[in-house]
Write a protein that holds these residues in place. Sequence first.
Motif, PDB file in Angstrom:
ATOM      1  N   LEU A  58     -12.510  21.288  26.477  1.00 62.75           N
ATOM      2  CA  LEU A  58     -14.080  22.488  27.039  1.00 62.75           C
ATOM      3  C   LEU A  58     -15.129  21.709  27.427  1.00 62.75           C
ATOM      4  O   LEU A  58     -15.353  22.388  27.938  1.00 62.75           O
ATOM      5  CB  LEU A  58     -14.084  22.561  25.149  1.00 62.75           C
ATOM      6  CG  LEU A  58     -12.962  24.046  24.464  1.00 62.75           C
ATOM      7  CD1 LEU A  58     -13.533  24.290  23.062  1.00 62.75           C
ATOM      8  CD2 LEU A  58     -13.493  25.102  25.490  1.00 62.75           C
ATOM      9  N   ALA A  59     -14.965  19.875  26.837  1.00 63.77           N
ATOM     10  CA  ALA A  59     -16.590  19.631  27.206  1.00 63.77           C
ATOM     11  C   ALA A  59     -16.239  19.381  28.655  1.00 63.77           C
ATOM     12  O   ALA A  59     -17.168  19.665  29.473  1.00 63.77           O
ATOM     13  CB  ALA A  59     -16.713  18.256  26.484  1.00 63.77           C
ATOM     14  N   THR A  60     -15.099  18.988  28.960  1.00 52.67           N
ATOM     15  CA  THR A  60     -14.466  19.025  30.431  1.00 52.67           C
ATOM     16  C   THR A  60     -14.810  20.130  31.028  1.00 52.67           C
ATOM     17  O   THR A  60     -15.624  20.905  32.201  1.00 52.67           O
ATOM     18  CB  THR A  60     -12.996  18.111  31.050  1.00 52.67           C
ATOM     19  OG1 THR A  60     -13.366  17.241  29.805  1.00 52.67           O
ATOM     20  CG2 THR A  60     -12.947  17.738  32.371  1.00 52.67           C
ATOM     21  N   LYS A  61     -14.592  20.908  30.213  1.00 48.49           N
ATOM     22  CA  LYS A  61     -14.286  22.419  31.570  1.00 48.49           C
ATOM     23  C   LYS A  61     -16.421  23.207  31.790  1.00 48.49           C
ATOM     24  O   LYS A  61     -16.906  23.033  32.260  1.00 48.49           O
ATOM     25  CB  LYS A  61     -14.155  23.176  31.069  1.00 48.49           C
ATOM     26  CG  LYS A  61     -12.432  23.603  31.031  1.00 48.49           C
ATOM     27  CD  LYS A  61     -11.832  24.361  30.282  1.00 48.49           C
ATOM     28  CE  LYS A  61      -9.650  23.834  30.172  1.00 48.49           C
ATOM     29  NZ  LYS A  61      -9.486  25.314  29.896  1.00 48.49           N
ATOM     30  N   PHE A  62     -16.958  22.339  30.348  1.00 45.23           N
ATOM     31  CA  PHE A  62     -18.487  22.922  30.298  1.00 45.23           C
ATOM     32  C   PHE A  62     -19.279  22.150  31.561  1.00 45.23           C
ATOM     33  O   PHE A  62     -20.214  22.619  32.203  1.00 45.23           O
ATOM     34  CB  PHE A  62     -19.142  22.387  29.368  1.00 45.23           C
ATOM     35  CG  PHE A  62     -20.260  22.242  28.860  1.00 45.23           C
ATOM     36  CD1 PHE A  62     -21.170  23.279  29.753  1.00 45.23           C
ATOM     37  CD2 PHE A  62     -21.285  21.804  29.160  1.00 45.23           C
ATOM     38  CE1 PHE A  62     -22.284  23.719  29.690  1.00 45.23           C
ATOM     39  CE2 PHE A  62     -22.784  21.571  29.410  1.00 45.23           C
ATOM     40  CZ  PHE A  62     -23.790  22.553  29.368  1.00 45.23           C
ATOM     41  N   ILE A  63     -18.757  20.435  32.042  1.00 46.25           N
ATOM     42  CA  ILE A  63     -19.419  19.768  32.483  1.00 46.25           C
ATOM     43  C   ILE A  63     -19.192  20.356  33.991  1.00 46.25           C
ATOM     44  O   ILE A  63     -19.858  20.824  34.487  1.00 46.25           O
ATOM     45  CB  ILE A  63     -18.942  18.468  32.506  1.00 46.25           C
ATOM     46  CG1 ILE A  63     -19.654  17.789  31.196  1.00 46.25           C
ATOM     47  CG2 ILE A  63     -19.228  17.263  33.934  1.00 46.25           C
ATOM     48  CD1 ILE A  63     -18.924  16.405  30.399  1.00 46.25           C
TER      49      ILE A  63
END
Length: 298
Positions: A279-284
């Motif tokens: 999720l954090a990777t997609k947000f970045i």
Amino acid sequence: MRLRHIEVFNAIYLCGTISAAAKFLNVSQPSLSKTLRHAEDQLGFKLFRRVRGRLLPTEEAHVVYRESREVYAKLETLQQACRSLRAGEGGRVSVAAVHSAGLAAAPAAIARFRKQRPDVVFDVRTFHQDEALRALFDRTCEVAIVWDAALHPRVAAQRIGGGELVLVFPRGAFSNVGDRIPISSLVGQDVIGITASGPVGDLWAAAHAKLGGEVREVVSAHTFFVAAALVREGAGVAILDELTARAYADDRLEFRKLDPPVRFDVMAVHLEDRPLSQLATKFISELRKELERTLAGD
């Protein structure tokens, strides 16, 4: 007390009877009674006394309840997170960002992200540069959005955008200005300075030093957004980051990039021993796109 003791104790404390608490936890009454007795044996004092078919908390129980509420709430949060992970949905992204990124590009990126994933919860906090990195080391956030992060053996960093410092001024304060403006234009102006703003503030300090004592600094602000608000009210001019300038530009305020250019990078950093979640990777990735949109808006 074990976590199971806390869970059973809270259920009985709130429900008032063994039968209601057993139904709430979806367990048998004998099992619940046994767990309560074990908790009391471990503690060395009674948590409840029976009065006319109900279990009334003792004074000690009231103290235990006050102290255990936060633990119980975190336990419920953990259980919900595990249910979401098991179902392959939901989740939480915790972000620490420098003020300019947290108040400009990040909100738009979060809004776009949640339109596609409304089941994802965000925890966003804004800080000065050193505070954002401290939040990362304290593990109170998963990813930090900062300026030109200095290399650190515990940190992994990726560049997600870049911009320039700009001169922000009340509309019409300078006549016949082109796309860029020399930093020497500060001479003779009331200048709003920036303090405690990390690498971007350091860039401003270096540019300031080139002008020697010719700059008349009338206000010292600790965040770029406060400096922009001061410019909007006609208090002076300021050298700010491009994100803040674009967020504040309106019919009272305009900006120009400097000549020669003074550039900075926007970085997403995380701890080496704490790989980013999907999720954090997609947000970045979404934030990178938002920065491209924002900084391309000439």
